[in-house]
Design a protein around this motif. Structure first.
Motif, mmCIF file in Angstrom:
data_model
loop_
_atom_site.group_PDB
_atom_site.id
_atom_site.type_symbol
_atom_site.label_atom_id
_atom_site.label_comp_id
_atom_site.label_asym_id
_atom_site.label_seq_id
_atom_site.Cartn_x
_atom_site.Cartn_y
_atom_site.Cartn_z
ATOM 1 N N GLN A 157 0.831 -1.206 0.000
ATOM 2 C CA GLN A 157 0.000 0.000 0.000
ATOM 3 C C GLN A 157 0.869 1.261 0.000
ATOM 4 O OE1 GLN A 157 -3.676 0.179 0.009
ATOM 5 N NE2 GLN A 157 -3.185 -1.830 -0.831
ATOM 6 N N ALA A 158 1.889 1.253 -0.842
ATOM 7 C CA ALA A 158 2.803 2.388 -0.925
ATOM 8 C C ALA A 158 2.122 3.585 -1.569
ATOM 9 C CB ALA A 158 4.049 1.997 -1.724
ATOM 10 N N ASP A 159 2.672 4.756 -1.306
ATOM 11 C CA ASP A 159 2.119 5.976 -1.885
ATOM 12 C C ASP A 159 2.474 6.116 -3.360
ATOM 13 O OD1 ASP A 159 1.073 7.547 0.618
ATOM 14 O OD2 ASP A 159 3.014 6.717 1.188
ATOM 15 N N LEU A 160 3.630 5.568 -3.766
ATOM 16 C CA LEU A 160 4.109 5.745 -5.134
ATOM 17 C C LEU A 160 4.924 4.535 -5.542
ATOM 18 C CD1 LEU A 160 4.702 7.643 -7.647
ATOM 19 C CD2 LEU A 160 6.733 8.393 -6.388
ATOM 20 N N MET A 161 4.756 4.113 -6.795
ATOM 21 C CA MET A 161 5.604 3.101 -7.410
ATOM 22 C C MET A 161 6.373 3.749 -8.545
ATOM 23 S SD MET A 161 6.909 0.119 -7.951
ATOM 24 C CE MET A 161 7.776 -0.669 -9.334
ATOM 25 N N LEU A 162 7.712 3.655 -8.502
ATOM 26 C CA LEU A 162 8.574 4.165 -9.559
ATOM 27 C C LEU A 162 9.072 2.990 -10.398
ATOM 28 C CD1 LEU A 162 10.884 6.902 -7.971
ATOM 29 C CD2 LEU A 162 9.112 7.216 -9.709
ATOM 30 N N TRP A 163 8.697 2.980 -11.664
ATOM 31 C CA TRP A 163 9.136 1.954 -12.602
ATOM 32 C C TRP A 163 10.409 2.473 -13.279
ATOM 33 C CZ3 TRP A 163 6.309 -2.611 -12.995
ATOM 34 C CH2 TRP A 163 5.062 -2.604 -12.349
ATOM 35 N N LEU A 164 11.537 1.803 -13.031
ATOM 36 C CA LEU A 164 12.849 2.332 -13.382
ATOM 37 C C LEU A 164 13.389 1.803 -14.709
ATOM 38 C CD1 LEU A 164 14.521 2.308 -9.846
ATOM 39 C CD2 LEU A 164 13.599 4.267 -11.105
#
Length: 454
Positions: A157-164
């Motif tokens: 339940q993270a605030d943001l997912m960064l796809w790298l």
């Protein structure tokens, strides 16, 4: 009788023609009063979103409907504005006025500046997500594996997912045509294992070679304009490049952090061009980045690139070290300006690790590499003996993702870096305090305004 029969045939046939939601919805990074929602269907319809604050269900609003079109692969990006800061909203998707799927949620950013301390928040990061398609995969053992990692990430339940980067893997049958590239994007994005994660928190992405074109593709890729169009179609990033400088780079803020997402492909030269001339990011993008960093008031400044940024031991492996003139110019800029709070993020290398670059008289720079999510792994024991590697942070031979936790009271603010494998096992934790990063108080204080209190 014949008219009745025709009516019954039409009545039965209509439901089978209705468009279905096949991917998403997914929220992009929100600001205080707006957000973009992304989704994809399998057919034509008019799509809208009905949404309401969780604390006030009666305040329901509906976005203006927009068409889902075949020439855009039935993808929609719906912009919702006029929202309340620091609020959580529920929403549902409507196709031709008919609700499809469940009720999902998104959140707007809190208006904490000048009022209170920044909220604590969590960001996940990862790269190299290979979706198997046996008909077009190379012979032998499937390269992709353990897609249950996405459910584990969604549970955070993270605030943001960064796809790298390498968020899809274009194949030989894909990268030579727009149609082939469109197939790969649509095929990967509708994977069932991915949907729960897409519907959780917010998402933003950079690319690397495999979602840009062939392996090690550079600025010479003849279909790079198509690649950029698909990157724009499939990710709800706040922006893509500048009018005078095309590309996939952008920036956005989340609480007391600002994220600078770089494009390491559009301007990339071959690493065997003369060292003084070759560039990875290009002059215009680097000028944008320098100005954006100087203008930033964020305590933490995360610079994300598809290739490793600080590893000085890689040669001809898509590392920024292969572009010494451009890299040294930027590091010199950081030294001369004394900008605080800079941390690098990268993917690509099919291992996770933390690289530290010591600087005399200044805080050390760090580069957190996060890889792979589902694609192949490898083990190279020689990588353990590198002077820039933070001891105990090398993770090889297993799928994993990274967790970045921004937490603490203003005077104790810190960034906690962690790597978690596909089984949910914590591999290591490393904490960087704001003081260690030379990060000043995140908001300049006007003498007539009080300092925010915890």
């Amino acid at each position: 009788m014949r008219m009745l029969t025709l009516f019954l045939v039409l009545f039965v046939a209509v439901p089978s023609l209705a468009a279905r939601l096949v991917s998403g919805p997914m929220a992009g990074p929100s600001d205080h009063r707006s957000v973009t929602l992304w989704l994809q269907a399998d057919g034509a319809a008019r799509v809208a979103v009905e949404y309401w604050p969780l604390e006030a269900p009666a305040e329901r609003r509906r976005s203006a409907p927009q068409p889902l079109r075949a020439d855009e692969q039935f993808v929609a990006q719906l912009r919702l504005s006029g929202l309340k800061p620091g609020s959580r909203y529920a929403y549902r998707v409507l196709f031709d006025g008919r609700a499809v799927g469940d009720v999902w949620q998104f959140a707007t950013q809190a208006l904490w500046q000048w009022r209170r301390q920044s909220p604590d928040f969590t960001v996940l990061a990862g790269s190299c997500a290979f979706g198997n398609e046996p008909e077009f995969d190379r012979p032998g053992r499937p390269y992709g594996d353990r897609d249950d990692i996405f459910d584990r990430m969604a549970a955070e339940q993270a605030d943001l997912m960064l796809w790298l980067g390498d968020n899809i893997y274009l194949r030989e049958v894909d990268w030579g045509s727009l149609e082939g590239m469109e197939h790969r994007w649509a095929y990967v994005r509708r994977q069932p294992a991915l949907q729960k994660l897409l519907r959780t928190g917010a998402h933003a992405a950079i690319w690397d070679d495999h979602d840009f074109g062939p392996d090690n593709a550079n600025r010479s890729h003849p279909l790079k304009h198509h690649a950029l169009a698909l990157q724009r179609r499939y990710w709800p990033n706040p922006s893509f490049g500048l009018p005078e400088a095309p590309g996939a780079f952008t920036s956005f803020s989340l609480n007391d952090a600002e994220f600078f997402l770089l494009d390491n492909r559009w301007y990339l030269d071959h690493p065997k061009l003369p060292a003084a001339d070759r560039q990875m990011f290009g002059a215009e993008q680097m000028r944008w980045l320098k100005n954006a960093l100087l203008n930033s008031t964020a305590r933490f400044k995360l610079i994300a690139g598809g290739s490793q940024m600080l590893n000085g031991t890689s040669r001809f492996s898509d590392s920024w070290a292969d572009y010494p003139a451009e890299r040294e110019d930027f590091l010199r800029f950081l030294r001369e300006t004394g900008i605080g709070g800079v941390v690098f993020l990268s993917g690509d290398v099919h291992r996770s690790e933390l690289i530290r670059l010591e600087r005399e008289g200044l805080y050390a720079l760090h580069d957190l590499s996060c890889s792979p999510l589902t694609s192949g792994t490898h083990v190279n024991e020689s990588l353990r003996e590198r002077p820039q590697l933070v001891p105990g942070t090398l993770v090889m031979g297993q799928r994993n993702y990274c967790r970045l936790r921004f937490e603490g009271l203003p005077e104790e603010r810190r960034l906690v870096l962690q790597v978690i494998n596909a089984d949910g096992q914590l591999q290591w934790t490393h904490t960087l305090s704001a003081a260690q990063l030379g990060a000043p108080w995140p908001m300049p204080r006007h003498p007539t305004l009080p300092r925010p209190q915890p």
